[in-house]
Write an enzyme that holds these catalytic residues in place. Sequence first.
Site, PDB file in Angstrom:
ATOM      1  N   TYR A 443      63.927  54.972   5.127  1.00 16.09           N
ATOM      2  CA  TYR A 443      63.415  53.637   5.485  1.00 16.09           C
ATOM      3  C   TYR A 443      61.954  53.414   5.090  1.00 16.09           C
ATOM      4  CZ  TYR A 443      62.640  55.354  10.455  1.00 16.09           C
ATOM      5  OH  TYR A 443      62.310  56.000  11.596  1.00 16.09           O
ATOM      6  N   GLU A 444      61.566  52.131   5.080  1.00 16.48           N
ATOM      7  CA  GLU A 444      60.245  51.712   4.567  1.00 16.48           C
ATOM      8  C   GLU A 444      60.015  52.187   3.128  1.00 16.48           C
ATOM      9  OE1 GLU A 444      58.847  49.556   6.154  1.00 16.48           O
ATOM     10  OE2 GLU A 444      59.263  49.850   8.262  1.00 16.48           O
ATOM     11  N   GLY A 445      61.054  52.150   2.322  1.00 16.92           N
ATOM     12  CA  GLY A 445      60.935  52.589   0.922  1.00 16.92           C
ATOM     13  C   GLY A 445      61.344  54.040   0.791  1.00 16.92           C
TER      14      GLY A 445
END
Lengths: 604, 604
Positions: A443-445
């Site tokens: 998550y978040e890239g």
Amino acid sequence: MSKKYVDLETLKYILYDIHKLEDLLTRERFQDHDMESLNLFIDSVKEFSDRELYPYFQEMDATPAYHKDGTVIVHEQVYKVMLQSGELGIIAAAFDYEDGGLQIPFSALQAAVYIMDAANNHLPGYPSLTQGAAELITEFGSQVLKDTYVSKMLSGVWGGTMCLTEPQAGSSLSDIVTRATPTANDFYKITGQKIFISGGDNQFSENIIHLVLARIEGAPKGTKGISLFVVPKNRPKEDGSLEYNDVMTVADFQKMGQRGYCTTHLGFGDKDDCRGWLVGEEHKGLAQMFLMMNGARIAVGRGAAAIAMAAYRTSLQYANERPQGRKLSADGKKNPSEKQSLIIEHPDVRRMLLLQKAIVEGSLSLVMLASKYQDIVATATSKEEKEKYHLLLEMIIPIVKTYPSEAGAESVDNGLQVLGGYGFCTDFTLQQYYRDIRISALYEGTTGIQSQDLLGRKVTMHNGKGLELLATEIMQTIMVASKDDELKGYAAILGDKLKLSQKVIGKLMPFAMKGNYERYLSDANLFMEYMSIVVLGWLWLEMAVDAKKEVGNADRKYSETFYESKIHTMKFYFKYEVPKTNSLAESLMSDEVVTIKNDKEYII
Amino acid sequence: MSKKYVDLETLKYILYDIHKLEDLLTRERFQDHDMESLNLFIDSVKEFSDRELYPYFQEMDATPAYHKDGTVIVHEQVYKVMLQSGELGIIAAAFDYEDGGLQIPFSALQAAVYIMDAANNHLPGYPSLTQGAAELITEFGSQVLKDTYVSKMLSGVWGGTMCLTEPQAGSSLSDIVTRATPTANDFYKITGQKIFISGGDNQFSENIIHLVLARIEGAPKGTKGISLFVVPKNRPKEDGSLEYNDVMTVADFQKMGQRGYCTTHLGFGDKDDCRGWLVGEEHKGLAQMFLMMNGARIAVGRGAAAIAMAAYRTSLQYANERPQGRKLSADGKKNPSEKQSLIIEHPDVRRMLLLQKAIVEGSLSLVMLASKYQDIVATATSKEEKEKYHLLLEMIIPIVKTYPSEAGAESVDNGLQVLGGYGFCTDFTLQQYYRDIRISALYEGTTGIQSQDLLGRKVTMHNGKGLELLATEIMQTIMVASKDDELKGYAAILGDKLKLSQKVIGKLMPFAMKGNYERYLSDANLFMEYMSIVVLGWLWLEMAVDAKKEVGNADRKYSETFYESKIHTMKFYFKYEVPKTNSLAESLMSDEVVTIKNDKEYII
């Protein structure tokens, strides 16, 4: 339970002594704080975590969040922790006084939330995302939006989320299609679907404030046509009452780990009655979101580092209590009449523990470094200072997101292995840490996205100025360490690895120059791994320099063993981890191209 | 669903063309079999797996085995698969005709069970362990024991287990305390506790036959005082009826993965009425068990390799179907008006897929190599042949147990990452493979134990003769590859790595000579990793040699792309994996000692 899930001594050592929190306190923004008050703040969050987070860690895994009757049913501790995070000032800590905040340094707040992450990683995301959403409103929103939402969010009464991902787009934000239609009023009509929304709904909160990326009708294609909106689940009416805003909770994703932290699928405007209020300028949504994204990426690294810390503490305790097997005697045999050894006495178990210690404490130092940079950028007194630390922060962001996530997962894997078969059993928490931490690289890239950011954007920004600044910081530590007889050998090795990184970049850069970006970036993940090891080697050398200075000091703060353990772990890192740069460099500089697609498909 | 969970073409290629199953069929033991009948056997197991195993894979994870009313409640498919494994001859396949077997080559059986593992790894353990237990009885047991137990076990009507581990001893078998007290009859009284017993009980089977390690009263301490017993859950009376034998199912361990394969805690002789029958000689139990242990360790490697195969197939299918993002154009930008790419077109995704392919198919070749050695040892026609292949097998055993377990877990980790956030969600199977495979590095001897076996016992056995034989095998492939212009560079690299391994051993051996075994073995895990890469590099080079020979052949068996994909994957392995040997060698040869305990404890 002082060290059951976190080593508070090491946390304070890294924050206070290595990254020198006190130096920040001379800045105007922090003038009302002193070390005593910040120390008290951190201790109060530890006490809070002991009481309200850690005891529910296994229970929240066993009773995951789930979708029911149009909402998400979460563990009741979610609401308690939200409200108490408000009461304790955790959500508001870093905000300006005028927005209801406490102007506590970001670094001190990160240290505090790290404790919460280590205690129970299923909970801190709720207040953290609320804080992030409120930050977007205070930073870019109108006064009306601020007045309407921020105080309820900072008190933990209302939750907040960030809504980026859509089913058809995944990591490719240029493909989002959620639509914002202007109306004659101050709001837009919002329609679309968002997935993977952490903290997206729960049965307790009277409201959830979504910060939503959407495309205003007629906006340019791609990321340049994306705007940011406040879209509350329930819209506040003038009399203060709430009215349903047509935000539907479609589903809750069931996950392998972090099961108490809900991940929802939201539908906006199914009945054409979902209102959104523009935050900041039209079409600037992604840039605004990304300003906050640095904090979110530090938060992921922080969370991963904390999970790995908790797993390390747990496996260390086990290794200190569990007898099994014996040392080999000089004839290579074991004597069954001898008492069994504790497993911490076996070299291979020690290797697994030291690997964890090196990754866990190194990651913590990395998180605190990034947080310090963030603080300096936010309070810089000159343009030069701001630019310097902004570039340093930008360099570190993809690494602080990725290293604790990837190496942290490896660390937990080793912690699980220390417990043998019990590590795989649900009676022990190692398997839960193993499952929980795995989301961090996603998550978040994802790690792939972060690696492309590092090599594709950060290394090349301002003609390589960020990389140059980072190298200068590293060289300073190398120079100090070079003056110490015990440390100079390690300093020399790190210097070599830094030089080799320049050789690697020198090999790759011509591909970018010639417009072959695909080739330039094809091994970005290996470059990320390489640079992470260099940065961690630096942070460990820095820690060893400080420890060497203190260990013989009569009025040192911590025990002799404490300082010696830091030097010892640095040596471990240089023996077992730093050499990996050689093979990474070999792969990175190889002329063999096997991962770029050509006419034929060999991956079958 | 032909390639949904297994690539049958590659399996047959490796078994038939690379490891040349046909060559074994000239041996007397296998004279009734031909390639057609064995091919049919494998296809029938594939059809069985499609029908009875794969459809229950997710369901068995969602409804794990559990303890209730003194037994273990398992999924009903357990019993179906046991009985049908009996009917299809899978349990009896490799046994002698005189014991009710089919004398099918061990390699062909492994290939068949590999398919079952890939289809649903929660099931094949039940028939496999039954087979192993029956094998111990046929190999070492009296005629009475054989007559009483074997046919019911080979038909799958009765289950079987191996009972080694005890709560206080863990991996240290010299510390087991389960007691066998002689009686005036042909049996002993058994008392003790065994944990982590796979397939230890279920609500369907009328009997479970436990092969139990125990200590006869007055036996020597340590591993030299351990004997082997048949201890049925229910003892057969003379009239054929069954009588409860005081074997209590105390609990079922709840696990992170492989949740449908029960792991029980058994208590023997709680009411002093548990009878055990000695198998083979007194005090020879461990040696007998270890003769069978080679098969068990190949089985773990096989299972792990198969799980990684299934995960690879799943992530490959996803990568071929999921559009996301775009290729970078020559200005380093993406054009949002272009159609999205499939994720298989992104180099980083291709890297993750090729890494999986390299590990998965390489592991499969390793499993088939070990199985072939096992077949040759069992049917050797001369003392020289037997000794040679026995030593080769002994060398490979710790590697075939470990490499697919460790690298396989890394492979699945990459498969999960290919799916992005969906990889973490329970709707997709990647997260289940991720949890399931993690047990492989733990059971049947952890990676630490295997590594000590490799460096401590296998490298040194017969004055290094095993290692020498292995090196000779590898050199033969290097010599053949050296004659090919495309392959000679890789051959040279592998030759260098082989030489470097000798240098590593040369550096370590003096510690053993001087009696410092702790230092000699302290980095055994790194040595395991080193040797695994060399062996896998060899197997990939071997595959490339064959593929090069066939690819231009007009009457080749498989497609051009098939052969080319093998050569391509070999190149991937040499670019990304083989260089790791350099950093491993650097760590192994370092004089820095940080994992051996001295007076102070730095791991805090």
